[in-house]
Design a protein around this motif. Structure first.
Motif, PDB file in Angstrom:
ATOM      1  N   HIS A 212      65.452  26.352  39.911  1.00 54.81           N
ATOM      2  CA  HIS A 212      64.041  26.503  39.569  1.00 54.81           C
ATOM      3  C   HIS A 212      63.244  25.644  40.546  1.00 54.81           C
ATOM      4  O   HIS A 212      62.870  24.518  40.247  1.00 54.81           O
ATOM      5  CB  HIS A 212      63.774  26.085  38.122  1.00 54.81           C
ATOM      6  CG  HIS A 212      64.395  26.979  37.102  1.00 54.81           C
ATOM      7  ND1 HIS A 212      65.761  27.055  36.883  1.00 54.81           N
ATOM      8  CD2 HIS A 212      63.829  27.875  36.239  1.00 54.81           C
ATOM      9  CE1 HIS A 212      66.002  27.931  35.917  1.00 54.81           C
ATOM     10  NE2 HIS A 212      64.862  28.444  35.518  1.00 54.81           N
ATOM     11  N   VAL A 213      63.015  26.194  41.724  1.00 53.05           N
ATOM     12  CA  VAL A 213      62.374  25.453  42.810  1.00 53.05           C
ATOM     13  C   VAL A 213      60.859  25.551  42.679  1.00 53.05           C
ATOM     14  O   VAL A 213      60.317  26.632  42.434  1.00 53.05           O
ATOM     15  CB  VAL A 213      62.822  25.986  44.181  1.00 53.05           C
ATOM     16  CG1 VAL A 213      62.145  25.205  45.302  1.00 53.05           C
ATOM     17  CG2 VAL A 213      64.328  25.914  44.315  1.00 53.05           C
ATOM     18  N   GLN A 214      60.200  24.427  42.833  1.00 53.23           N
ATOM     19  CA  GLN A 214      58.743  24.399  42.840  1.00 53.23           C
ATOM     20  C   GLN A 214      58.279  24.188  44.274  1.00 53.23           C
ATOM     21  O   GLN A 214      58.644  23.197  44.918  1.00 53.23           O
ATOM     22  CB  GLN A 214      58.223  23.270  41.945  1.00 53.23           C
ATOM     23  CG  GLN A 214      58.640  23.396  40.491  1.00 53.23           C
ATOM     24  CD  GLN A 214      58.105  22.267  39.643  1.00 53.23           C
ATOM     25  OE1 GLN A 214      57.073  21.655  39.958  1.00 53.23           O
ATOM     26  NE2 GLN A 214      58.786  21.965  38.541  1.00 53.23           N
ATOM     27  N   LEU A 215      57.511  25.121  44.769  1.00 50.89           N
ATOM     28  CA  LEU A 215      57.092  25.072  46.171  1.00 50.89           C
ATOM     29  C   LEU A 215      55.820  24.239  46.321  1.00 50.89           C
ATOM     30  O   LEU A 215      54.730  24.754  46.588  1.00 50.89           O
ATOM     31  CB  LEU A 215      56.881  26.497  46.698  1.00 50.89           C
ATOM     32  CG  LEU A 215      58.136  27.382  46.707  1.00 50.89           C
ATOM     33  CD1 LEU A 215      57.813  28.780  47.202  1.00 50.89           C
ATOM     34  CD2 LEU A 215      59.224  26.753  47.564  1.00 50.89           C
ATOM     35  N   ASN A 216      55.996  22.956  46.129  1.00 53.49           N
ATOM     36  CA  ASN A 216      54.880  22.044  46.373  1.00 53.49           C
ATOM     37  C   ASN A 216      55.396  20.820  47.109  1.00 53.49           C
ATOM     38  O   ASN A 216      56.600  20.534  47.113  1.00 53.49           O
ATOM     39  CB  ASN A 216      54.173  21.653  45.073  1.00 53.49           C
ATOM     40  CG  ASN A 216      55.093  20.947  44.091  1.00 53.49           C
ATOM     41  OD1 ASN A 216      55.547  19.830  44.336  1.00 53.49           O
ATOM     42  ND2 ASN A 216      55.402  21.606  42.973  1.00 53.49           N
ATOM     43  N   LEU A 220      59.319  19.099  46.980  1.00 48.64           N
ATOM     44  CA  LEU A 220      60.166  19.192  48.165  1.00 48.64           C
ATOM     45  C   LEU A 220      60.509  17.807  48.714  1.00 48.64           C
ATOM     46  O   LEU A 220      61.634  17.570  49.162  1.00 48.64           O
ATOM     47  CB  LEU A 220      59.473  20.040  49.239  1.00 48.64           C
ATOM     48  CG  LEU A 220      59.301  21.529  48.904  1.00 48.64           C
ATOM     49  CD1 LEU A 220      58.519  22.227  50.007  1.00 48.64           C
ATOM     50  CD2 LEU A 220      60.656  22.202  48.696  1.00 48.64           C
ATOM     51  N   ALA A 221      59.546  16.891  48.661  1.00 45.37           N
ATOM     52  CA  ALA A 221      59.808  15.530  49.142  1.00 45.37           C
ATOM     53  C   ALA A 221      60.879  14.853  48.301  1.00 45.37           C
ATOM     54  O   ALA A 221      61.784  14.193  48.824  1.00 45.37           O
ATOM     55  CB  ALA A 221      58.523  14.709  49.110  1.00 45.37           C
ATOM     56  N   LEU A 222      60.804  15.032  46.980  1.00 52.06           N
ATOM     57  CA  LEU A 222      61.798  14.413  46.103  1.00 52.06           C
ATOM     58  C   LEU A 222      63.158  15.095  46.249  1.00 52.06           C
ATOM     59  O   LEU A 222      64.204  14.434  46.178  1.00 52.06           O
ATOM     60  CB  LEU A 222      61.328  14.482  44.655  1.00 52.06           C
ATOM     61  CG  LEU A 222      62.064  13.590  43.644  1.00 52.06           C
ATOM     62  CD1 LEU A 222      62.176  12.159  44.155  1.00 52.06           C
ATOM     63  CD2 LEU A 222      61.351  13.616  42.303  1.00 52.06           C
ATOM     64  N   LEU A 223      63.169  16.397  46.485  1.00 49.77           N
ATOM     65  CA  LEU A 223      64.418  17.109  46.733  1.00 49.77           C
ATOM     66  C   LEU A 223      65.101  16.580  47.997  1.00 49.77           C
ATOM     67  O   LEU A 223      66.326  16.368  48.016  1.00 49.77           O
ATOM     68  CB  LEU A 223      64.146  18.610  46.877  1.00 49.77           C
ATOM     69  CG  LEU A 223      65.347  19.509  47.217  1.00 49.77           C
ATOM     70  CD1 LEU A 223      66.419  19.412  46.148  1.00 49.77           C
ATOM     71  CD2 LEU A 223      64.895  20.957  47.399  1.00 49.77           C
ATOM     72  N   VAL A 224      64.310  16.343  49.034  1.00 46.44           N
ATOM     73  CA  VAL A 224      64.847  15.775  50.269  1.00 46.44           C
ATOM     74  C   VAL A 224      65.417  14.378  50.003  1.00 46.44           C
ATOM     75  O   VAL A 224      66.480  14.013  50.512  1.00 46.44           O
ATOM     76  CB  VAL A 224      63.751  15.716  51.353  1.00 46.44           C
ATOM     77  CG1 VAL A 224      64.212  14.880  52.542  1.00 46.44           C
ATOM     78  CG2 VAL A 224      63.382  17.117  51.817  1.00 46.44           C
ATOM     79  N   SER A 449      67.468  19.516  58.696  1.00 46.73           N
ATOM     80  CA  SER A 449      66.285  20.155  58.109  1.00 46.73           C
ATOM     81  C   SER A 449      65.620  19.215  57.111  1.00 46.73           C
ATOM     82  O   SER A 449      64.386  19.147  57.027  1.00 46.73           O
ATOM     83  CB  SER A 449      66.682  21.462  57.417  1.00 46.73           C
ATOM     84  OG  SER A 449      67.305  22.358  58.320  1.00 46.73           O
ATOM     85  N   ALA A 450      66.452  18.490  56.347  1.00 49.77           N
ATOM     86  CA  ALA A 450      65.911  17.541  55.372  1.00 49.77           C
ATOM     87  C   ALA A 450      65.140  16.420  56.064  1.00 49.77           C
ATOM     88  O   ALA A 450      64.092  15.972  55.570  1.00 49.77           O
ATOM     89  CB  ALA A 450      67.040  16.960  54.529  1.00 49.77           C
ATOM     90  N   ALA A 451      65.643  15.962  57.212  1.00 53.99           N
ATOM     91  CA  ALA A 451      64.955  14.913  57.957  1.00 53.99           C
ATOM     92  C   ALA A 451      63.598  15.392  58.447  1.00 53.99           C
ATOM     93  O   ALA A 451      62.591  14.666  58.372  1.00 53.99           O
ATOM     94  CB  ALA A 451      65.812  14.458  59.137  1.00 53.99           C
ATOM     95  N   VAL A 452      63.559  16.625  58.944  1.00 57.96           N
ATOM     96  CA  VAL A 452      62.286  17.207  59.391  1.00 57.96           C
ATOM     97  C   VAL A 452      61.332  17.345  58.204  1.00 57.96           C
ATOM     98  O   VAL A 452      60.144  16.987  58.280  1.00 57.96           O
ATOM     99  CB  VAL A 452      62.517  18.573  60.053  1.00 57.96           C
ATOM    100  CG1 VAL A 452      61.183  19.262  60.359  1.00 57.96           C
ATOM    101  CG2 VAL A 452      63.328  18.414  61.334  1.00 57.96           C
ATOM    102  N   ALA A 456      57.543  16.161  57.426  1.00 56.03           N
ATOM    103  CA  ALA A 456      56.595  17.265  57.303  1.00 56.03           C
ATOM    104  C   ALA A 456      55.876  17.263  55.959  1.00 56.03           C
ATOM    105  O   ALA A 456      54.693  17.632  55.861  1.00 56.03           O
ATOM    106  CB  ALA A 456      57.301  18.600  57.503  1.00 56.03           C
ATOM    107  N   THR A 457      56.580  16.822  54.911  1.00 63.44           N
ATOM    108  CA  THR A 457      55.985  16.783  53.571  1.00 63.44           C
ATOM    109  C   THR A 457      55.301  15.461  53.271  1.00 63.44           C
ATOM    110  O   THR A 457      54.702  15.308  52.206  1.00 63.44           O
ATOM    111  CB  THR A 457      57.064  17.018  52.485  1.00 63.44           C
ATOM    112  OG1 THR A 457      58.025  15.962  52.555  1.00 63.44           O
ATOM    113  CG2 THR A 457      57.742  18.355  52.664  1.00 63.44           C
ATOM    114  N   GLY A 458      55.393  14.521  54.202  1.00 64.94           N
ATOM    115  CA  GLY A 458      54.843  13.190  53.930  1.00 64.94           C
ATOM    116  C   GLY A 458      55.674  12.442  52.905  1.00 64.94           C
ATOM    117  O   GLY A 458      55.187  11.515  52.250  1.00 64.94           O
ATOM    118  N   GLY A 459      56.965  12.826  52.781  1.00 65.35           N
ATOM    119  CA  GLY A 459      57.818  12.260  51.744  1.00 65.35           C
ATOM    120  C   GLY A 459      58.148  10.807  51.943  1.00 65.35           C
ATOM    121  O   GLY A 459      58.631  10.167  51.022  1.00 65.35           O
TER     122      GLY A 459
END
Length: 462
Positions: A212-216, A220-224, A449-452, A456-459
């Motif tokens: 259940h992915v949330q595209l925000n 995404l930052a927390l997933l990374v 990809s996670a590093a990018v 990219a997400t400001g994570g």
């Protein structure tokens, strides 16, 4: 030689060995264990410790944040990361078994001058990141003890740092390894907490198997962050190093006679199978604990809208009104024990790699006099981390720096591991097969990809 390091007949390269007539201190299985369980328990060691050390207080804070903020929708990564984590650690483990050499020294053999310089720069970054992580984990241990009303957090943080340093300097490897195994049990507390607080198992299981992915940006930052916490560079070096230490202690290597390439095919296959059981058990245990932490915080903090969790201690305190005092205490005991396990692993991992790259002796099975560079780097981590706790540094800011360094370094370190494990000159017949190659390079792409995405997400600032 420091007092407390027992004398033993040295191995051909100066390590310590044990008498083959005496039961190894590494064997924690009962003599009355059944025909299945005794061999299984004897097989557990480096893989179990590596997996458990991945769930350090910093990782627990990340998983708690995931569960508190997004509930059970963050459960599915536990299934995704298990085969990737196990595959990568099996490759690292096999490099030790096949060559009898640690990853740092293998990098010297595999790469030319420029490649060694790159690996050296990465290892310096890893040593720094690990020291910062150690400081954050010591702060977490102190905070956990304060939650248990045992005294001020700073005193326990410093005491833990000094006690761990003393164990590493003056304890034998077999005793250190035994302490590691015992500390793994602390993480079982999270399974108990998850069972106590979970009331919606149907939803939990559904979100486990159906992403259940949330595209925000925040999700995404927390997933990374979860990916980076689960597949961390220090684990690669520790898995290889602990396997070699165990092999020294059991008198199976240091001399070439103990490597897979020198065994009969049948015995080598049994050895590989046994160590794979260890690796898969450890990585499964690690991911089950991760899963339990996310479930526990999702079923308590998330449903009560307590979503701003920044540390493991904060998560434990926040649990108390919803899950009770007992669950809160168990949560705190879990990250105290995991911190005591992870700190020496963090201190040793980068030290092993750097010492190997420099051609210096390393290992807790050697004395301070035999491996001064290794122990010096270990002390940078443990005492440096303890000193930082006295400066009242913000552990959250430390973890942001650690996330950046590990996020950037994970993919390059994986490339190093994959190139070593694919070299027939180094590995012989035990080079990566098709499945290991596929899993390994897929993980490289994923972590790159996670590093990018982290930037990219400001994570880096969440």
């Amino acid at each position: 030689m420091p007092a407390g390091k027992r004398e033993a007949r040295p191995s051909p390269r100066g390590g310590r060995s044990i008498s083959p007539k005496r039961r190894s201190e590494l064997d924690v299985s009962s003599s009355s264990a059944g025909s299945f369980w005794r061999p299984y328990l004897r097989a557990l060691g480096p893989g179990l410790v590596t997996g458990a050390s991945d769930d350090d207080p910093s990782g627990i804070a990340t998983y708690s944040q995931a569960g508190a903020r997004y509930g059970v929708s963050m459960l599915w990564p536990a299934l995704l990361t298990l085969p990737l984590m196990a595959g990568v650690q099996e490759i690292c483990d096999r490099t030790a078994l096949a060559t009898g050499t640690a990853l740092g020294a293998l990098a010297v053999k595999r790469f030319q001058h420029f490649g060694r310089v790159v690996v050296g720069v990465l290892l310096v970054a890893l040593v720094v990141a690990n020291a910062l992580n150690i400081a954050a984990d010591l702060v977490a241990i102190g905070s956990g003890m304060q939650l248990l009303h045992a005294g001020p957090s700073w005193a326990w943080a410093v005491l833990a740092g000094l006690a761990i340093t003393g164990l590493l300097l003056w304890g034998t490897f077999s005793r250190i390894a035994l302490v590691f195994k015992i500390l793994c049990a602390a993480l079982l507390s999270y399974l108990v907490v998850a069972v106590l607080v979970t009331h919606h198992w149907e939803s939990v299981l559904s979100h486990t198997f159906i992403p259940h992915v949330q595209l925000n940006k925040s999700y995404l930052a927390l997933l990374v962050a979860v990916l980076g916490t689960t597949i961390s560079p220090y684990l690669f070096f520790w898995q290889s190093a602990h396997r070699l230490e165990e092999m020294r202690e059991r008198k199976e290597t240091e001399a070439p006679a103990g490597t897979l390439k020198s065994l009969t095919p049948a015995r080598a296959r049994r050895r590989v199978s046994t160590t794979r059981v260890d690796v898969w058990t450890g990585m499964t245990f690690s991911n089950v604990v991760m899963y339990a932490i996310i479930v526990a915080t999702a079923e308590t903090l998330h449903v009560h809208h307590r979503t701003n969790i920044q540390s493991a201690a904060q998560a434990a305190a926040a649990l108390r009104p919803f899950a009770g005092h007992f669950a809160s205490v168990l949560f705190a005991l879990g990250f105290i024990g995991s911190g005591l396990l992870a700190i020496p692993v963090l201190a040793a991992a980068g030290s092993v790699g750097m010492a190997g790259l420099l051609g210096k002796r390393w290992g807790f099975s050697r004395s301070l006099r035999q491996a001064p560079v290794f122990y010096g780097l270990v002390l940078v981590g443990t005492l440096g981390g303890a000193a930082m706790t006295l400066l009242h540094v913000n552990p959250i800011q430390l973890l942001v720096f650690v996330a950046i360094i590990n996020g950037v370094a994970a993919a390059p370190f994986l490339v190093v591991v994959m190139l070593i494990a694919s070299s027939r000159r180094l590995m012989g017949d035990y080079v990566n097969g098709k499945l290991a190659t596929t899993v390994g390079w897929f993980t490289v792409v994923l972590m790159a990809s996670a590093a990018v995405a982290l930037f990219a997400t400001g994570g880096v600032s969440f």
